[in-house]
Design an enzyme around this catalytic site. Structure first.
Site, short mmCIF file in Angstrom:
data_model
loop_
_atom_site.label_atom_id
_atom_site.label_comp_id
_atom_site.label_asym_id
_atom_site.label_seq_id
_atom_site.Cartn_x
_atom_site.Cartn_y
_atom_site.Cartn_z
N LYS A 35 0.84 -1.20 0.00
CA LYS A 35 0.00 0.00 0.00
C LYS A 35 0.87 1.25 0.00
O LYS A 35 2.09 1.18 0.18
CB LYS A 35 -0.94 -0.01 1.20
CG LYS A 35 -0.23 0.02 2.55
CD LYS A 35 -1.22 0.00 3.69
CE LYS A 35 -0.50 0.04 5.04
NZ LYS A 35 -1.43 0.12 6.18
N ARG A 130 -10.20 0.58 14.96
CA ARG A 130 -9.91 1.35 13.75
C ARG A 130 -10.78 0.84 12.60
O ARG A 130 -11.64 1.55 12.11
CB ARG A 130 -8.42 1.26 13.42
CG ARG A 130 -7.96 2.20 12.33
CD ARG A 130 -6.47 2.11 12.08
NE ARG A 130 -6.06 0.80 11.56
CZ ARG A 130 -4.84 0.55 11.07
NH1 ARG A 130 -3.92 1.51 11.08
NH2 ARG A 130 -4.53 -0.65 10.61
N TYR A 244 16.46 29.97 7.97
CA TYR A 244 15.36 30.78 8.47
C TYR A 244 15.36 30.86 9.98
O TYR A 244 15.61 29.86 10.68
CB TYR A 244 14.02 30.20 8.02
CG TYR A 244 13.69 30.43 6.57
CD1 TYR A 244 13.47 31.72 6.07
CD2 TYR A 244 13.58 29.36 5.70
CE1 TYR A 244 13.16 31.93 4.74
CE2 TYR A 244 13.27 29.56 4.36
CZ TYR A 244 13.05 30.85 3.89
OH TYR A 244 12.74 31.05 2.57
N MET A 292 12.04 24.42 2.32
CA MET A 292 11.26 23.65 1.36
C MET A 292 12.14 22.84 0.41
O MET A 292 11.85 21.67 0.11
CB MET A 292 10.36 24.57 0.54
CG MET A 292 9.44 23.84 -0.43
SD MET A 292 8.39 24.94 -1.39
CE MET A 292 7.32 25.60 -0.09
#
EC number: 5.1.1.1
Length: 349
Positions: A35, A130, A244, A292
């Site tokens: 998956k 679940r 940053y 990013m």
């Protein structure tokens, strides 16, 4: 901008499956979970290699994943859908011979009405809360479901990565209470359950993360190798910062390398000032915030300027990297982005 190189070792994937297969008894079948696009590494390539290794049953999360897998594998192997028979799935399930793991009375009714006589499995909830039918629901529908001949009855362990957790034994007992005496193949264990021992193996196991090099399978071989190219280097004086927010400031002369990669590529921001990259086995810490597209790395201690730095591979597993970022290996693998140059090696038996 140059992109990172993500190498996927299909031979290691096959050996991991073979090792987990060997960990179960002769009468236990080992399937494979592919998956989430093969845990981020490519479901098609992974499934073909796993089929060569010996896997004959495959598990995906949703019918759309099953459709893509059927195109790769052809009609032979069985493909099970954990999410069951959802609205709108009927044509895919029927046309592509997918086997939904029915999770509720609603799904059972939908499947029996839309595709009478079509294969199906049953998923039971033994305490994870679940997916699956709870004991009372299963007791109410078992006399309807069992005569139709389910291919498999399964449940899922919540705490298998913690061998001493009491919920493992509780779920095992509940699964036995719900299924003992039923003449249908049973499955309880994914990777962690396999490692808990034969009491948890039943007729079929469903390894996932262990195939791809992740814990709790400590002997897993690394499958993903990720190298990031160095775009630029620079020298810093004491008191200068990087990235940053100026979250890292050097107190001595330093040399930094800026590499191509960032949270757009699945290298999450939580790695900032914590995780390592490697050059020929030597760790090089991330300094400053992961952005990013770029990461800054301290290479002051190296005797040469590297062309690239490794973030996944023999020096650092997916779980090592995940630990540094405060997450799990699953998230690291499934987050790997589409900008990497992907290279596949091996996969031929």
């Amino acid at each position: 901008m140059a992109t990172g190189s993500l190498s996927i070792d299909l031979d290691a994937l096959m050996r991991n499956w073979q090792a987990l297969n060997k960990a179960t008894g002769e009468n236990v079948e080992t399937a494979a979970v592919v998956k989430a696009d093969g845990y981020g590494l490519g479901a098609g390539r992974a499934a073909r290699a796993l089929a060569r290794a010996g896997a004959r049953r495959f598990f995906v999360a949703v019918a759309e994943e099953g459709a893509a897998l059927r195109e790769v594998l052809g009609r032979g192997p069985e493909i099970y859908v954990f999410g069951g028979h959802m609205p709108g799935d009927t044509d895919m399930i029927n046309d592509l011979d997918l086997i939904p793991m029915l999770n509720s009375l609603n799904q059972l009714t939908r499947h029996f009405e839309a595709l009478p006589g079509a294969p199906f499995g049953i998923q039971l909830d033994t305490g994870m809360n679940r997916l699956g039918m709870e004991p009372s629901e299963w007791a109410a529908v078992a006399e309807i479901a069992l005569p139709a001949g389910p291919k498999l009855i399964m449940s899922h362990l919540a705490c298998a990565d913690e061998p001493d957790h009491p919920q493992n034994a509780q779920q095992l007992a509940t699964f036995r209470e719900m299924t003992d005496g039923i003449d249908v193949p049973r499955s309880l264990s994914a990777t962690g359950g396999i490692l808990l021992g034969p009491d948890y193996h039943f007729d079929l196991t469903r390894p996932g993360i262990g195939l791809y090099g992740g814990m709790p399978f400590e002997n897993a071989e690394p499958v993903a190798h990720l190298s990031l190219p160095v775009i630029q280097t620079r020298e810093l004086e004491p008191g200068e910062s990087a990235g940053y927010g100026a979250s890292w400031v050097t107190d001595k002369p330093a040399v930094l390398a800026t590499v191509a990669g960032g949270y757009a590529d699945g290298l999450i921001r939580a790695m900032s000032n914590k995780a390592m990259l490697f050059f020929e086995g030597t760790p090089c810490p991330i300094v400053g915030r992961v952005s990013m597209d770029l990461i800054t790395v301290d290479i002051t201690h190296l005797n040469t300027t590297p062309k690239s730095l490794d973030i996944l591979g023999v020096d650092q597993s997916v779980d090592d990297l995940a630990d540094a970022a405060g997450t799990i290996g699953y998230e690291i693998l499934t987050s790997l982005g589409s900008r990497y140059k992907r290279r596949y090696a091996g996969g031929v038996s």
